[in-house]
Design a protein around this motif. Structure first.
Motif, PDB file in Angstrom:
ATOM      1  N   ILE A   1     -67.138  14.349   1.502  1.00  0.00           N
ATOM      2  CA  ILE A   1     -67.894  14.330   0.240  1.00  0.00           C
ATOM      3  C   ILE A   1     -69.041  13.327   0.278  1.00  0.00           C
ATOM      4  N   GLY A   2     -69.453  12.928   1.474  1.00  0.00           N
ATOM      5  CA  GLY A   2     -70.493  11.907   1.603  1.00  0.00           C
ATOM      6  C   GLY A   2     -71.845  12.307   1.053  1.00  0.00           C
ATOM      7  N   ASP A   3     -72.105  13.602   0.946  1.00  0.00           N
ATOM      8  CA  ASP A   3     -73.406  14.050   0.449  1.00  0.00           C
ATOM      9  C   ASP A   3     -73.448  14.221  -1.067  1.00  0.00           C
ATOM     10  N   LEU A   4     -72.311  14.041  -1.740  1.00  0.00           N
ATOM     11  CA  LEU A   4     -72.339  14.021  -3.202  1.00  0.00           C
ATOM     12  C   LEU A   4     -73.032  12.753  -3.669  1.00  0.00           C
ATOM     13  N   THR A   5     -73.737  12.821  -4.784  1.00  0.00           N
ATOM     14  CA  THR A   5     -74.319  11.621  -5.371  1.00  0.00           C
ATOM     15  C   THR A   5     -73.329  10.986  -6.332  1.00  0.00           C
ATOM     16  N   VAL A   6     -73.624   9.767  -6.739  1.00  0.00           N
ATOM     17  CA  VAL A   6     -72.780   9.092  -7.725  1.00  0.00           C
ATOM     18  C   VAL A   6     -72.659   9.948  -8.989  1.00  0.00           C
ATOM     19  N   ALA A   7     -73.782  10.508  -9.424  1.00  0.00           N
ATOM     20  CA  ALA A   7     -73.774  11.333 -10.635  1.00  0.00           C
ATOM     21  C   ALA A   7     -72.942  12.596 -10.463  1.00  0.00           C
ATOM     22  N   GLU A   8     -72.834  13.090  -9.231  1.00  0.00           N
ATOM     23  CA  GLU A   8     -72.080  14.315  -8.965  1.00  0.00           C
ATOM     24  C   GLU A   8     -70.598  14.065  -8.702  1.00  0.00           C
ATOM     25  N   ALA A   9     -70.209  12.794  -8.603  1.00  0.00           N
ATOM     26  CA  ALA A   9     -68.813  12.454  -8.300  1.00  0.00           C
ATOM     27  C   ALA A   9     -67.967  12.566  -9.561  1.00  0.00           C
ATOM     28  N   LYS A  10     -67.763  13.781  -9.999  1.00  0.00           N
ATOM     29  CA  LYS A  10     -66.979  14.047 -11.199  1.00  0.00           C
ATOM     30  C   LYS A  10     -65.490  14.014 -10.868  1.00  0.00           C
ATOM     31  N   PRO A  11     -64.625  13.739 -11.859  1.00  0.00           N
ATOM     32  CA  PRO A  11     -63.186  13.697 -11.604  1.00  0.00           C
ATOM     33  C   PRO A  11     -62.649  14.955 -10.930  1.00  0.00           C
ATOM     34  N   SER A  12     -63.133  16.117 -11.344  1.00  0.00           N
ATOM     35  CA  SER A  12     -62.618  17.369 -10.772  1.00  0.00           C
ATOM     36  C   SER A  12     -62.930  17.464  -9.282  1.00  0.00           C
ATOM     37  N   ARG A  13     -64.120  17.032  -8.869  1.00  0.00           N
ATOM     38  CA  ARG A  13     -64.490  17.088  -7.449  1.00  0.00           C
ATOM     39  C   ARG A  13     -63.678  16.079  -6.635  1.00  0.00           C
ATOM     40  N   LEU A  14     -63.513  14.880  -7.181  1.00  0.00           N
ATOM     41  CA  LEU A  14     -62.742  13.860  -6.476  1.00  0.00           C
ATOM     42  C   LEU A  14     -61.270  14.249  -6.397  1.00  0.00           C
ATOM     43  N   GLN A  15     -60.751  14.860  -7.452  1.00  0.00           N
ATOM     44  CA  GLN A  15     -59.364  15.307  -7.443  1.00  0.00           C
ATOM     45  C   GLN A  15     -59.131  16.350  -6.350  1.00  0.00           C
ATOM     46  N   LYS A  16     -60.049  17.297  -6.234  1.00  0.00           N
ATOM     47  CA  LYS A  16     -59.938  18.329  -5.203  1.00  0.00           C
ATOM     48  C   LYS A  16     -59.968  17.700  -3.811  1.00  0.00           C
ATOM     49  N   PHE A  17     -60.845  16.732  -3.610  1.00  0.00           N
ATOM     50  CA  PHE A  17     -60.928  16.029  -2.325  1.00  0.00           C
ATOM     51  C   PHE A  17     -59.609  15.335  -1.997  1.00  0.00           C
ATOM     52  N   LEU A  18     -59.056  14.576  -2.948  1.00  0.00           N
ATOM     53  CA  LEU A  18     -57.820  13.835  -2.705  1.00  0.00           C
ATOM     54  C   LEU A  18     -56.641  14.771  -2.472  1.00  0.00           C
ATOM     55  N   THR A  19     -56.618  15.887  -3.167  1.00  0.00           N
ATOM     56  CA  THR A  19     -55.558  16.870  -2.961  1.00  0.00           C
ATOM     57  C   THR A  19     -55.602  17.406  -1.535  1.00  0.00           C
ATOM     58  N   THR A  20     -56.803  17.640  -1.026  1.00  0.00           N
ATOM     59  CA  THR A  20     -56.962  18.121   0.348  1.00  0.00           C
ATOM     60  C   THR A  20     -56.499  17.076   1.353  1.00  0.00           C
ATOM     61  N   VAL A  21     -56.882  15.815   1.135  1.00  0.00           N
ATOM     62  CA  VAL A  21     -56.455  14.735   2.036  1.00  0.00           C
ATOM     63  C   VAL A  21     -54.934  14.601   2.002  1.00  0.00           C
ATOM     64  N   HIS A  22     -54.351  14.678   0.814  1.00  0.00           N
ATOM     65  CA  HIS A  22     -52.896  14.579   0.660  1.00  0.00           C
ATOM     66  C   HIS A  22     -52.199  15.682   1.450  1.00  0.00           C
ATOM     67  N   ARG A  23     -52.713  16.893   1.349  1.00  0.00           N
ATOM     68  CA  ARG A  23     -52.085  18.030   2.018  1.00  0.00           C
ATOM     69  C   ARG A  23     -52.239  17.940   3.535  1.00  0.00           C
ATOM     70  N   GLU A  24     -53.405  17.525   4.005  1.00  0.00           N
ATOM     71  CA  GLU A  24     -53.681  17.540   5.443  1.00  0.00           C
ATOM     72  C   GLU A  24     -53.287  16.256   6.170  1.00  0.00           C
ATOM     73  N   SER A  25     -53.360  15.111   5.475  1.00  0.00           N
ATOM     74  CA  SER A  25     -53.130  13.828   6.155  1.00  0.00           C
ATOM     75  C   SER A  25     -52.011  12.998   5.548  1.00  0.00           C
ATOM     76  N   GLY A  26     -51.426  13.459   4.445  1.00  0.00           N
ATOM     77  CA  GLY A  26     -50.288  12.764   3.867  1.00  0.00           C
ATOM     78  C   GLY A  26     -50.632  11.862   2.706  1.00  0.00           C
ATOM     79  N   PRO A  27     -49.613  11.413   1.967  1.00  0.00           N
ATOM     80  CA  PRO A  27     -49.836  10.584   0.773  1.00  0.00           C
ATOM     81  C   PRO A  27     -50.431   9.219   1.058  1.00  0.00           C
ATOM     82  N   GLY A  28     -50.121   8.649   2.237  1.00  0.00           N
ATOM     83  CA  GLY A  28     -50.683   7.340   2.568  1.00  0.00           C
ATOM     84  C   GLY A  28     -52.189   7.381   2.688  1.00  0.00           C
ATOM     85  N   ALA A  29     -52.693   8.387   3.405  1.00  0.00           N
ATOM     86  CA  ALA A  29     -54.141   8.533   3.563  1.00  0.00           C
ATOM     87  C   ALA A  29     -54.804   8.821   2.222  1.00  0.00           C
ATOM     88  N   ALA A  30     -54.149   9.653   1.408  1.00  0.00           N
ATOM     89  CA  ALA A  30     -54.708   9.985   0.100  1.00  0.00           C
ATOM     90  C   ALA A  30     -54.767   8.750  -0.802  1.00  0.00           C
TER      91      ALA A  30
END
Length: 382
Positions: free
Chosen positions: A111-140
Motif C-alpha cells: 500500500i506504499g503508493d496510497l497517499t495519507v488522504a487515501e489511507a481510509k480505515p476500509s483500505r487499511l483493514q483490507k491490507f491487515l486482513t491480507t497480512v493476517h491471512r498470509e503471514s500470521g497474526p504477529g506480522a499483522a
C-alpha cells in the motif's frame, strides 16, 4: 460573497485546452503546505491523457519538497519519515528492526503508493486482513502498530485530521493459542530433575540459566545479558539494565535499554541463586564478566537458548515447554503465595498489572517479599 479558500493539499477546477494539434494542456491551481496556491500544469496527446497526467502529478507533487507531511504524501514516504522519527527518539535497535521490517516487507510493497488522504480505515483493514491471512497474526499486529505510528505522525504534522487506524479492528490471535503454561508445583521437581540430566543442556551450560529464570522471573534475553556489574551480592539482588537481541547485519547485541521502562528493575533472589551466581562468576571471570555467556564466552543468543529447550522437550515429557514457561511459573508461585497483581507486575517488569493478571496467572490474590517467597517455593530445587 468571496469564494471559499481551498484546503491545504487540494486543487481547484481543471482547465483543459488543445494548445496545438495533438497536444493538450491540463492546468489547475494547487494549494501547497505553505498556504500558497500555485499553478500546476501537465500535457498529453489527448484531453483525457493530459487530465490524467495532471491528477497523477498532484498525488505526489510535494513528496520531494521536504518539510512537513501533507495529505498527498504517500505511505511509502511516510513510512521512511516514521522510521527516521523513531531513530531520532533513540528507540532500541530491536524496536527499530521490528518497525522497519513491517514497513519495508509489508506496508511499502502493498500500500506504499496510497497517499495519507487515501489511507481510509476500509483500505487499511483490507491490507491487515491480507497480512493476517498470509503471514500470521504477529506480522499483522506489527503492521497495525507501525501504521498507527505512521498515521499519528501524519496527524501531528497536520496531514490528517484523525488517525484511521483507531477505526479498524484489532488483530485477534488464533483461538486456543495462549503460549506457554506454568508448571504446577507438583510437576516442578520432576521437570527440574529431568532438565539436570539432559546431556545437551549440560553441554551448552543451559541448566543454571533455567534455574535463574525460575528464581528471578526474568525474560530469556535479560538473563543472557546479565553482567556481574548488575549483581549486588551483599543485598542479594540483581538489576535488569540490558537485554540481548539479534540485529540484522550486526548479530547479537547487548542492548542497554530493556524491553520497556518497567523492565528496568531490581530483583531480590533466593540465597541459593545468589550462591550460584557467585560460583559462576568465580569460574568465568578470567574469560568474561557475563554470567550466562555462550559456550565460547561471547554474548549468548536468546533464540539459540530457546531452541536448545525445544529440541529436548518432547524427550523429557514436557512437549509445551519453553523458556517462557519458567517466567510464568515464577509468577504463579508468587500468586499462590498471596502477592498482589501490582507487586508481581513489578517483579516481572510489566508496565500494567492487568497484563500480569490476564496473561500470567488465573486469579491474583510484594516486590520486597518476592525473594523470600521464591526461596521458600524453590527450596531443594535450585
Amino acid at each position: 460573497m468571496p469564494r471559499p479558500r481551498m484546503s491545504i493539499g487540494t486543487y481547484g477546477a481543471v482547465n483543459l485546452a488543445e494548445v496545438q494539434p495533438g497536444k493538450w494542456r491540463a492546468r489547475t491551481r494547487y494549494r501547497y503546505a505553505d498556504g500558497k496556491a500555485r499553478q500546476v500544469e501537465r500535457f498529453g496527446l489527448t484531453r483525457a491523457k493530459a487530465e490524467a497526467a495532471l491528477k497523477n502529478a498532484l498525488l505526489t507533487i510535494e513528496d520531494g519538497l521536504g518539510g512537513e507531511l501533507k495529505p498527498t504524501t504517500t505511505l511509502r514516504v511516510l513510512g521512511q519519515a516514521f522510521l527516521a522519527h523513531k531513530r531520532d527518539l533513540q528507540r532500541s535497535e530491536g524496536t527499530l528492526e521490528t518497525y522497519g521490517y513491517a514497513v519495508t516487507a509489508h506496508i511499502t510493497p502493498r500500500i506504499g503508493d496510497l497517499t495519507v488522504a487515501e489511507a481510509k480505515p476500509s483500505r487499511l483493514q483490507k491490507f491487515l486482513t491480507t497480512v493476517h491471512r498470509e503471514s500470521g497474526p504477529g506480522a499483522a499486529k506489527n503492521c497495525r502498530s507501525s501504521l498507527s505510528g505512521m498515521m499519528a505522525l501524519a496527524v501531528s504534522n497536520g496531514a490528517a485530521s484523525r488517525n484511521p487506524v483507531r477505526d479498524i479492528e484489532r488483530i485477534a490471535q488464533h483461538k486456543g493459542k495462549r503460549g506457554s503454561s506454568a508448571i504446577s508445583p507438583e510437576d516442578l521437581p520432576d521437570l527440574m530433575a529431568k532438565i539436570r540430566s539432559t546431556p545437551s543442556l549440560i553441554e551448552k551450560d543451559t541448566i543454571e540459566l533455567l534455574d535463574f529464570m525460575l528464581a528471578s522471573g526474568w525474560r530469556v534475553g535479560e538473563v543472557c545479558a546479565l553482567d556481574i556489574s548488575s549483581v549486588d551480592f551483599a543485598a542479594g539482588t540483581v538489576e535488569v539494565v540490558a537485554t540481548n537481541v539479534r540485529i540484522a547485519k550486526q548479530g547479537i547485541v547487548r542492548q542497554l535499554v530493556p524491553k520497556t521502562d518497567a523492565s528496568a528493575r531490581v530483583t531480590p533472589l533466593p540465597d541459593a541463586t545468589v550462591a550460584m551466581l557467585k560460583r559462576r562468576h568465580h569460574r568465568l571471570k578470567a574469560s568474561t564478566s557475563l554470567l550466562f555467556p555462550s559456550h565460547v564466552m561471547t554474548l549468548r543468543d536468546p533464540s539459540n537458548t530457546q531452541r536448545e529447550l525445544r529440541d529436548v522437550r518432547h524427550q523429557i515429557g514436557y512437549p509445551e515447554l519453553s523458556t517462557h514457561t519458567f517466567r510464568k511459573t515464577a509468577a504463579t508461585m508468587l500468586d499462590q503465595a498471596g502477592m498482589s497483581a501490582t507487586e508481581i507486575a513489578a517483579f516481572l517488569g510489566h508496565k500494567n498489572p492487568s497484563m500480569t493478571q490476564d496473561v500470567y496467572m488465573n486469579t491474583l490474590k510484594g516486590d520486597t517479599r518476592a525473594g523470600a517467597v521464591m526461596q521458600e517455593q524453590l527450596k531443594g530445587m535450585i
